[in-house]
Design a protein around this motif. Structure first.
Motif, mmCIF file in Angstrom:
data_model
loop_
_atom_site.group_PDB
_atom_site.id
_atom_site.type_symbol
_atom_site.label_atom_id
_atom_site.label_comp_id
_atom_site.label_asym_id
_atom_site.label_seq_id
_atom_site.Cartn_x
_atom_site.Cartn_y
_atom_site.Cartn_z
ATOM 1 N N ARG A 234 0.956 -1.024 0.065
ATOM 2 C CA ARG A 234 0.050 0.061 -0.101
ATOM 3 C C ARG A 234 0.948 1.186 -0.091
ATOM 4 N NH1 ARG A 234 -3.840 0.061 4.737
ATOM 5 N NH2 ARG A 234 -4.280 2.118 4.019
ATOM 6 N N THR A 240 -2.208 8.533 13.396
ATOM 7 C CA THR A 240 -2.775 9.740 14.164
ATOM 8 C C THR A 240 -1.775 10.288 14.945
ATOM 9 O OG1 THR A 240 -5.089 8.739 14.590
ATOM 10 C CG2 THR A 240 -4.329 10.618 16.114
ATOM 11 N N PHE A 258 -0.138 0.574 15.800
ATOM 12 C CA PHE A 258 -0.524 -0.704 16.326
ATOM 13 C C PHE A 258 0.021 -1.781 15.043
ATOM 14 C CE2 PHE A 258 -3.958 -4.218 15.938
ATOM 15 C CZ PHE A 258 -3.338 -4.804 17.041
ATOM 16 N N GLY A 265 1.937 -1.181 6.840
ATOM 17 C CA GLY A 265 1.900 -0.196 7.601
ATOM 18 C C GLY A 265 2.888 -0.545 8.865
ATOM 19 N N GLY A 266 2.797 -1.457 9.203
ATOM 20 C CA GLY A 266 3.614 -1.918 10.394
ATOM 21 C C GLY A 266 4.950 -2.282 10.261
ATOM 22 N N TRP A 444 -10.259 1.423 9.974
ATOM 23 C CA TRP A 444 -9.507 0.331 9.142
ATOM 24 C C TRP A 444 -10.671 -0.741 8.576
ATOM 25 C CZ3 TRP A 444 -9.125 -4.956 10.552
ATOM 26 C CH2 TRP A 444 -9.452 -5.220 11.815
ATOM 27 N N ASP A 447 -9.913 -7.514 5.592
ATOM 28 C CA ASP A 447 -9.804 -8.124 4.360
ATOM 29 C C ASP A 447 -10.861 -9.158 4.291
ATOM 30 O OD1 ASP A 447 -7.891 -6.394 3.381
ATOM 31 O OD2 ASP A 447 -6.274 -7.620 3.334
HETATM 32 C C1 LIG Z 1 -7.921 8.634 10.422
HETATM 33 C C2 LIG Z 1 -7.426 7.408 10.803
HETATM 34 C C3 LIG Z 1 -6.529 7.304 11.803
HETATM 35 C C4 LIG Z 1 -5.939 6.514 12.380
HETATM 36 N N1 LIG Z 1 -5.000 6.384 13.162
HETATM 37 C C5 LIG Z 1 -4.139 5.023 13.596
HETATM 38 C C6 LIG Z 1 -3.232 5.072 14.455
HETATM 39 O O1 LIG Z 1 -2.838 6.149 15.195
HETATM 40 N N2 LIG Z 1 -2.800 4.097 14.778
HETATM 41 C C7 LIG Z 1 -2.663 3.087 14.240
HETATM 42 O O2 LIG Z 1 -1.893 1.994 14.584
HETATM 43 N N3 LIG Z 1 -3.838 2.698 13.226
HETATM 44 C C8 LIG Z 1 -4.251 3.810 12.828
HETATM 45 N N4 LIG Z 1 -5.227 3.993 11.620
HETATM 46 C C9 LIG Z 1 -5.660 2.565 11.161
HETATM 47 C C10 LIG Z 1 -4.587 2.193 10.221
HETATM 48 O O3 LIG Z 1 -4.708 3.203 9.081
HETATM 49 C C11 LIG Z 1 -5.155 0.911 9.750
HETATM 50 O O4 LIG Z 1 -5.187 0.159 10.474
HETATM 51 C C12 LIG Z 1 -4.460 0.380 8.509
HETATM 52 O O5 LIG Z 1 -5.005 -0.593 7.576
HETATM 53 C C13 LIG Z 1 -3.050 -0.136 8.927
HETATM 54 O O6 LIG Z 1 -2.262 -0.466 7.689
HETATM 55 P P1 LIG Z 1 -1.433 -2.196 7.754
HETATM 56 O O7 LIG Z 1 -0.667 -2.013 6.672
HETATM 57 O O8 LIG Z 1 -1.002 -2.318 9.053
HETATM 58 O O9 LIG Z 1 -2.639 -3.165 7.246
HETATM 59 P P2 LIG Z 1 -3.495 -3.203 5.902
HETATM 60 O O10 LIG Z 1 -2.767 -3.085 4.727
HETATM 61 O O11 LIG Z 1 -4.640 -2.250 5.955
HETATM 62 O O12 LIG Z 1 -4.319 -4.696 6.143
HETATM 63 C C14 LIG Z 1 -3.403 -6.011 6.062
HETATM 64 C C15 LIG Z 1 -4.085 -6.773 6.863
HETATM 65 O O13 LIG Z 1 -4.063 -6.462 8.171
HETATM 66 C C16 LIG Z 1 -5.398 -6.426 8.663
HETATM 67 N N5 LIG Z 1 -5.812 -5.350 9.572
HETATM 68 C C17 LIG Z 1 -5.511 -4.231 9.108
HETATM 69 N N6 LIG Z 1 -5.724 -3.149 10.354
HETATM 70 C C18 LIG Z 1 -5.791 -4.142 11.300
HETATM 71 C C19 LIG Z 1 -6.057 -3.757 12.743
HETATM 72 N N7 LIG Z 1 -6.081 -2.718 13.229
HETATM 73 N N8 LIG Z 1 -6.310 -5.067 13.605
HETATM 74 C C20 LIG Z 1 -6.038 -6.155 13.020
HETATM 75 N N9 LIG Z 1 -6.045 -6.444 11.649
HETATM 76 C C21 LIG Z 1 -5.778 -5.557 10.805
HETATM 77 C C22 LIG Z 1 -6.449 -6.314 7.347
HETATM 78 O O14 LIG Z 1 -7.569 -6.659 7.516
HETATM 79 C C23 LIG Z 1 -5.448 -7.202 6.292
HETATM 80 O O15 LIG Z 1 -5.889 -8.500 6.511
HETATM 81 C C24 LIG Z 1 -5.840 5.253 11.294
HETATM 82 C C25 LIG Z 1 -6.874 5.018 10.494
HETATM 83 C C26 LIG Z 1 -7.557 6.247 10.008
HETATM 84 C C27 LIG Z 1 -8.680 6.453 9.052
#
Ligand SMILES: Cc1cc2nc3c(=O)[nH]c(=O)nc-3n(C[C@H](O)[C@H](O)[C@H](O)COP(=O)(O)OP(=O)(O)OC[C@H]3O[C@@H](n4cnc5c(N)ncnc54)[C@H](O)[C@@H]3O)c2cc1C
Length: 447
Positions: A234, A240, A258, A265-266, A444, A447
């Motif tokens: 992505r 935040t 997180f 993201g992580g 969030w 999937d």
């Molecule tokens: C306005 C806003 C503010 C945000 N602030 C924060 C913040 O301060 N800290 C933070 O950690 N996140 C925050 N988020 C959430 C973060 O943007 C999403 O969780 C994002 O999808 C994480 O990306 P990823 O690459 O880790 O996972 P993705 O590429 O989105 O997903 C990969 C896999 O992980 C799973 N997944 C995604 N998020 C989670 C989750 N939370 N728990 C369990 N499984 C998950 C999906 O279902 C998918 O299978 C915020 C979102 C918004 C819209």
């Protein structure tokens, strides 16, 4: 320019022949998303770009019916709420359509977002509201460390302030290379979100590797197609601003990410090293104004804990909130241990009992004096998504309110999309609140 935004009231059928259709299959998804998540924006557009009065808008819901190259059609519908006052039965706005022009007609789907954001910025400005910004900001990574089992804190900094600039939230800063950039970091806002550019670091790392390899042997340098391979799954991700504050040499900020497995993201956050830069490309304020008074409940999972923590630190409502904190892992409940409410004299203590997803284990929560917030912990031992979680949150709140009779006036929360969708109507029903008082955002998507 403003004239171009004046709305015309039209019959929806006539509009089809008048405006240019965008034959893109994605349009239906965008329409559905806006209707589901952005009703307040549509009402804002109607308020600013049409002659509808605030009183009229109080009695209607709005929906986008189509998006054309020239603009959007919004249809109003009489609110069908049982909590509506009896004298509000005015059917004149039922099923009326309004056309809102884009500032510039779009020629392709990719231009839609920019034109929609422009409409939002104009509407918010007229309404005196804070709005979304499409600004690029650059932060330096100072440090990173875990603040609970799965929450990684990024400590970021902005370059030092020029000596002739005022020490306020908006300032001209000079970066380490001496270039001056205009920037603003809100130090007094909860939930202010940045869209982080994950590609920036992937590309920087690829270029670094490229240049090291090039020094070794030109033949082995990373070529363009290899660089494409380093693009993260992505390109960007919202996080935040947990907190920002001024220091002697500039601005410091925390962003709490997180970590939930091997995800773009992580992985991006975990790989950041001191001295690297991170880039943001969009930012927007969170919708929390309604929390200024009344008994509030905050409902958070790991992604929205940072917003709730800052809300508590900046709490100006005389009544402390109830916080429902849902985590997969019991060890992440400690995130709130060090968070102090602005007016609180000492920190909260709470029983971190488990509530399993099937609700077998009860939660014991102490109510504290007026300076303290109360946390209702929910530990699910699984990813916090889906409608079952909404039912669990709703019933946990119901049980708590049976034991501690409280009139809840306001709700703010941010959760997974399906949980949010299922939770909103449950809360409105249980608490007998209007949509404006129940703000539960999608942070969030599972999937
Ligand atoms: C306005 C806003 C503010 C945000 N602030 C924060 C913040 O301060 N800290 C933070 O950690 N996140 C925050 N988020 C959430 C973060 O943007 C999403 O969780 C994002 O999808 C994480 O990306 P990823 O690459 O880790 O996972 P993705 O590429 O989105 O997903 C990969 C896999 O992980 C799973 N997944 C995604 N998020 C989670 C989750 N939370 N728990 C369990 N499984 C998950 C999906 O279902 C998918 O299978 C915020 C979102 C918004 C819209």
């Amino acid at each position: 320019m403003t004239n171009q935004l004046l709305a015309t009231t039209e019959n929806a059928n006539n509009q089809n022949s008048q405006y240019t259709s965008l034959n893109d299959p994605e349009i239906a998804n965008v329409v559905a998303h806006i209707n589901e998540e952005h009703l307040d924006e549509l009402l804002g557009f109607l308020s600013v770009f049409t002659s509808l009065s605030t009183a009229e808008l109080d009695h209607v819901d709005a929906q986008i019916t189509d998006i054309y190259a020239e603009g959007i059609t919004i249809q109003t519908r009489q609110k069908n709420s049982k909590y509506q006052p009896a004298n509000a039965q005015d059917n004149s706005l039922h099923d009326q359509s309004f056309f809102i022009n884009f500032a510039t007609p779009i020629s392709q789907f990719d231009d839609l977002q920019a034109q929609y954001i422009l409409l939002k910025q104009r509407a918010d400005k007229k309404l005196g509201k804070k709005t979304i910004k499409l600004t690029k900001q650059v932060f330096d990574v100072q440090n990173s460390y875990n603040v609970s089992k799965n929450m990684l804190r990024l400590e970021l900094s902005m370059p030092s302030l020029n000596s002739d600039t005022p020490l306020n939230n908006t300032a001209k800063l000079s970066n380490t290379k001496g270039a001056t950039i205009s920037t603003s970091v809100p130090t007094n806002e909860a939930g202010y979100a940045y869209l982080f550019d994950l590609e920036h670091n992937a590309m920087t790392n690829a270029l670094m590797t490229d240049s090291i390899d090039a020094n070794k042997a030109d033949d082995n340098a990373v070529n363009d197609s290899e660089k494409n391979n380093v693009r993260p799954a992505r390109p960007h991700c919202y996080y935040t601003l947990r907190k920002a504050w001024h220091t002697d040499d500039g601005i410091r900020a925390w962003v709490d990410v997180f970590l939930h497995g091997d995800t773009p993201g992580g992985n991006w956050a975990a790989a950041l090293k001191t001295g690297e830069t991170v880039v943001t490309k969009r930012e927007f304020p969170e919708k929390v104004e309604h929390l200024r008074d009344g008994q509030a409940v905050l409902i958070v999972d790991e992604t929205s804990m940072p917003t709730a923590a800052r809300l508590l630190e900046l709490w100006s409502n005389p009544t402390p909130p109830l916080v429902i904190c849902v985590t997969q892992d019991a060890d992440d409940q400690s995130y709130f241990d060090t968070v102090k409410m602005r007016s609180s004299l000492d920190s909260i203590s709470y029983d971190n009992s488990n509530i399993s997803i099937d609700n077998k284990i009860d939660c014991d929560t102490e109510t504290h004096g007026n300076d303290h917030f109360t946390i209702l912990p929910i530990v699910t031992n699984q990813a916090n998504s889906g409608s079952d979680l909404a039912t669990l949150i709703d019933s946990t709140l119901g049980d708590y309110l049976t034991d501690n009779p409280l009139q809840i006036d306001k709700v703010w929360g941010a959760l997974e999309a399906n949980t949010t969708k299922a939770l909103r109507p449950l809360l409105r029903e249980r608490l007998e609140l209007s949509r404006t008082d129940v703000v539960v955002k999608v942070y969030w998507r599972h999937d």
